[in-house]
Design a protein around this motif. Structure first.
Motif, PDB file in Angstrom:
ATOM      1  N   LYS A 206      27.766  39.994  32.440  1.00  0.00           N
ATOM      2  CA  LYS A 206      26.393  39.514  32.236  1.00  0.00           C
ATOM      3  C   LYS A 206      25.530  39.715  33.477  1.00  0.00           C
ATOM      4  O   LYS A 206      24.389  40.202  33.383  1.00  0.00           O
ATOM      5  N   VAL A 207      26.064  39.349  34.668  1.00  0.00           N
ATOM      6  CA  VAL A 207      25.213  39.346  35.859  1.00  0.00           C
ATOM      7  C   VAL A 207      25.280  40.652  36.644  1.00  0.00           C
ATOM      8  O   VAL A 207      24.298  41.036  37.300  1.00  0.00           O
ATOM      9  N   TYR A 208      26.432  41.358  36.617  1.00  0.00           N
ATOM     10  CA  TYR A 208      26.567  42.590  37.390  1.00  0.00           C
ATOM     11  C   TYR A 208      26.533  43.855  36.534  1.00  0.00           C
ATOM     12  O   TYR A 208      26.463  44.953  37.067  1.00  0.00           O
ATOM     13  N   ARG A 209      26.668  43.683  35.204  1.00  0.00           N
ATOM     14  CA  ARG A 209      26.793  44.831  34.289  1.00  0.00           C
ATOM     15  C   ARG A 209      28.003  45.694  34.681  1.00  0.00           C
ATOM     16  O   ARG A 209      27.944  46.912  34.683  1.00  0.00           O
ATOM     17  N   ARG A 210      29.094  45.026  35.022  1.00  0.00           N
ATOM     18  CA  ARG A 210      30.331  45.697  35.392  1.00  0.00           C
ATOM     19  C   ARG A 210      31.471  45.148  34.537  1.00  0.00           C
ATOM     20  O   ARG A 210      31.488  43.965  34.190  1.00  0.00           O
ATOM     21  N   GLU A 211      32.442  45.992  34.241  1.00  0.00           N
ATOM     22  CA  GLU A 211      33.639  45.546  33.534  1.00  0.00           C
ATOM     23  C   GLU A 211      34.648  45.027  34.550  1.00  0.00           C
ATOM     24  O   GLU A 211      34.733  45.529  35.678  1.00  0.00           O
ATOM     25  N   ALA A 212      35.433  44.046  34.153  1.00  0.00           N
ATOM     26  CA  ALA A 212      36.450  43.472  35.035  1.00  0.00           C
ATOM     27  C   ALA A 212      37.773  43.367  34.292  1.00  0.00           C
ATOM     28  O   ALA A 212      37.811  43.017  33.108  1.00  0.00           O
ATOM     29  N   GLU A 213      38.828  43.661  35.000  1.00  0.00           N
ATOM     30  CA  GLU A 213      40.178  43.474  34.471  1.00  0.00           C
ATOM     31  C   GLU A 213      40.544  41.996  34.626  1.00  0.00           C
ATOM     32  O   GLU A 213      40.271  41.387  35.660  1.00  0.00           O
ATOM     33  N   VAL A 214      41.166  41.409  33.615  1.00  0.00           N
ATOM     34  CA  VAL A 214      41.480  39.979  33.648  1.00  0.00           C
ATOM     35  C   VAL A 214      42.901  39.763  34.149  1.00  0.00           C
ATOM     36  O   VAL A 214      43.861  40.324  33.618  1.00  0.00           O
ATOM     37  N   LEU A 215      43.029  38.943  35.181  1.00  0.00           N
ATOM     38  CA  LEU A 215      44.329  38.532  35.704  1.00  0.00           C
ATOM     39  C   LEU A 215      44.249  37.049  36.059  1.00  0.00           C
ATOM     40  O   LEU A 215      43.623  36.680  37.048  1.00  0.00           O
ATOM     41  N   PRO A 216      44.878  36.180  35.268  1.00  0.00           N
ATOM     42  CA  PRO A 216      44.833  34.741  35.564  1.00  0.00           C
ATOM     43  C   PRO A 216      45.408  34.436  36.939  1.00  0.00           C
ATOM     44  O   PRO A 216      46.329  35.127  37.409  1.00  0.00           O
ATOM     45  N   PRO A 217      44.885  33.427  37.617  1.00  0.00           N
ATOM     46  CA  PRO A 217      45.395  33.082  38.948  1.00  0.00           C
ATOM     47  C   PRO A 217      46.824  32.556  38.869  1.00  0.00           C
ATOM     48  O   PRO A 217      47.277  32.109  37.812  1.00  0.00           O
ATOM     49  N   PRO A 218      47.540  32.589  39.988  1.00  0.00           N
ATOM     50  CA  PRO A 218      48.933  32.140  39.983  1.00  0.00           C
ATOM     51  C   PRO A 218      49.042  30.623  39.921  1.00  0.00           C
ATOM     52  O   PRO A 218      48.284  29.906  40.575  1.00  0.00           O
ATOM     53  N   VAL A 219      49.986  30.153  39.141  1.00  0.00           N
ATOM     54  CA  VAL A 219      50.278  28.725  39.046  1.00  0.00           C
ATOM     55  C   VAL A 219      51.733  28.533  39.451  1.00  0.00           C
ATOM     56  O   VAL A 219      52.620  29.242  38.965  1.00  0.00           O
ATOM     57  N   ASP A 220      51.984  27.579  40.319  1.00  0.00           N
ATOM     58  CA  ASP A 220      53.353  27.323  40.780  1.00  0.00           C
ATOM     59  C   ASP A 220      54.129  26.583  39.691  1.00  0.00           C
ATOM     60  O   ASP A 220      54.449  25.401  39.828  1.00  0.00           O
ATOM     61  N   VAL A 221      54.410  27.303  38.634  1.00  0.00           N
ATOM     62  CA  VAL A 221      55.109  26.714  37.491  1.00  0.00           C
ATOM     63  C   VAL A 221      56.473  26.162  37.909  1.00  0.00           C
ATOM     64  O   VAL A 221      56.924  25.119  37.407  1.00  0.00           O
ATOM     65  N   SER A 222      57.118  26.834  38.858  1.00  0.00           N
ATOM     66  CA  SER A 222      58.452  26.399  39.277  1.00  0.00           C
ATOM     67  C   SER A 222      58.439  25.024  39.932  1.00  0.00           C
ATOM     68  O   SER A 222      59.465  24.348  39.995  1.00  0.00           O
TER      69      SER A 222
END
Length: 370
Positions: free
Chosen positions: A175-191
């Protein structure tokens, strides 16, 4: 390759710093740059012994406490980092980090937590919450935010590849940059959050008590349900409002240690989350404990919580409005519905582990630098 990692500012160990920690683990040879570095000594472990290179804002009066007040100078400051000797620049950005100057033979990958929230679609909310809706200070703030938007848009052109922390943020980037972005969720210390299958008869809300988290609204909702118990963990500007709204069935614990937070997440009947977050780590941590989530159905929660008729996929449910009535209705629906399987919640949370983050991030870097 010679690698530079640019982070916004370093003051504490929170969500974006956990992303930075994983990036530094992946690239131990990288040099680190930041606007300022005021991380307390006891929290510096995530920097892995690095001394970040900072800007002139580091030495300005009272910067240790009030560095955010120097926001108007941050575009100029971040542009002073000399990265001309680096092949790959990785910026961790939610304000100004992506604004570093790079050349045509350098690759700039931006992991974007969000375009500057308070300068774009959340400007009016920010002005209202800051008491800046009218008067001279309001117009000065609006002028500054207008300048930040122009600068933010211009510096997007210096990024070769955007990586967004959620589909929600990818849409904001488009919307703001008119650029496509690859989605990668941030890391969660599930362990760090073990599965617990035995639940107690209380609901849990845990967050910083800042306005957009809507913690007083959660307190109000449960105070109107006196037969249901709520435990609330966190501290911040809205603490007094939470205490004022709390009935006898609401227990406000304030700030708690990690061990206490984890114990409550493991034992809670459900985790209640009312914020519109870019991603939202806490709901994933709750699911890692085997605890289902009752969440506001906008933003990142839609990507981390699964509302489904299929018990093999269901990890929570949503409410549609940020209102106490909507939370009450959601809790009642939660209790009427079929039971949630803690193992399913845990299995879903593992998709957001630190290991999964590192594997995908390294794949992205390898793909765009080959």
């Amino acid at each position: 390759m010679k690698i530079a990692v640019v982070h916004e500012w370093l003051a504490t160990y929170a969500g974006s710093e956990k992303v930075l920690e994983q990036i530094l683990l992946m690239f131990p040879q990288a040099d680190l740059f930041s606007v300022v570095d005021f991380v307390p000594e006891k929290e510096r472990g995530f920097l892995q012994g690095r001394t970040p290179r900072t800007t002139f804002i580091q030495k300005l009066p009272k910067a240790a406490r009030w560095f955010r007040h120097y926001l108007p100078l941050m575009p100029l400051a971040v542009e002073q980092h000399d990265l001309s000797g680096y092949d790959l620049i990785i910026s961790s950005n939610h304000a100004v980090a992506k604004g570093v100057l790079t050349g045509p033979d350098q690759i700039h990958v931006c992991y974007c937590h969000s375009p500057i929230r308070y300068a774009w679609d959340l400007q009016h909310q920010y002005l209202q919450e800051s008491g800046l809706t009218r008067g001279l200070k309001s117009w000065l703030a609006r002028g500054l935010l207008h300048y930040m938007r122009l600068w933010d848009l211009r510096t997007a052109n210096g990024v070769d590849h955007f990586v967004a922390n959620s589909g929600f943020i990818a849409r904001r980037i488009r919307k703001v940059y008119r650029r496509e972005a690859e989605v990668l969720p941030p890391p969660v210390d599930v362990s760090g959050f073990a599965l617990a299958t035995e639940k107690e008869d209380f609901y849990l809300a845990a967050s910083r008590m800042v306005p957009y988290k809507k913690m007083p609204m959660i307190v109000e909702a449960f105070s109107r349900m006196p037969d249901r118990q709520l435990v609330m963990i966190g501290d911040g500007p809205d603490m007094d409002r939470c205490r004022a709204a709390a009935g006898p069935n609401v227990k406000i614990l304030g700030y708690q240690s990690f061990e206490s937070l984890r114990s409550h997440m493991q034992r809670a009947r459900a985790f209640v989350f009312a914020a519109e977050e870019d991603f939202g780590i806490a709901p994933v941590e709750a699911q890692a404990c085997g605890t289902p989530v009752i969440a506001f159905g906008r933003g990142g929660a839609l990507e981390t919580v699964v509302e489904s008729e299929d018990p093999a996929q269901r990890t929570g449910l949503f409410f549609a409005e940020q209102e106490a009535d909507a939370i009450i209705a959601a809790v009642e629906r939660f209790e009427r519905g079929p039971a949630f399987d803690p193992a399913v919640c845990r299995q879903h949370a593992e998709k957001f582990s630190t290991e999964a983050f590192r594997a995908r991030f390294l794949d992205i870097i390898a793909r765009i630098t080959r």
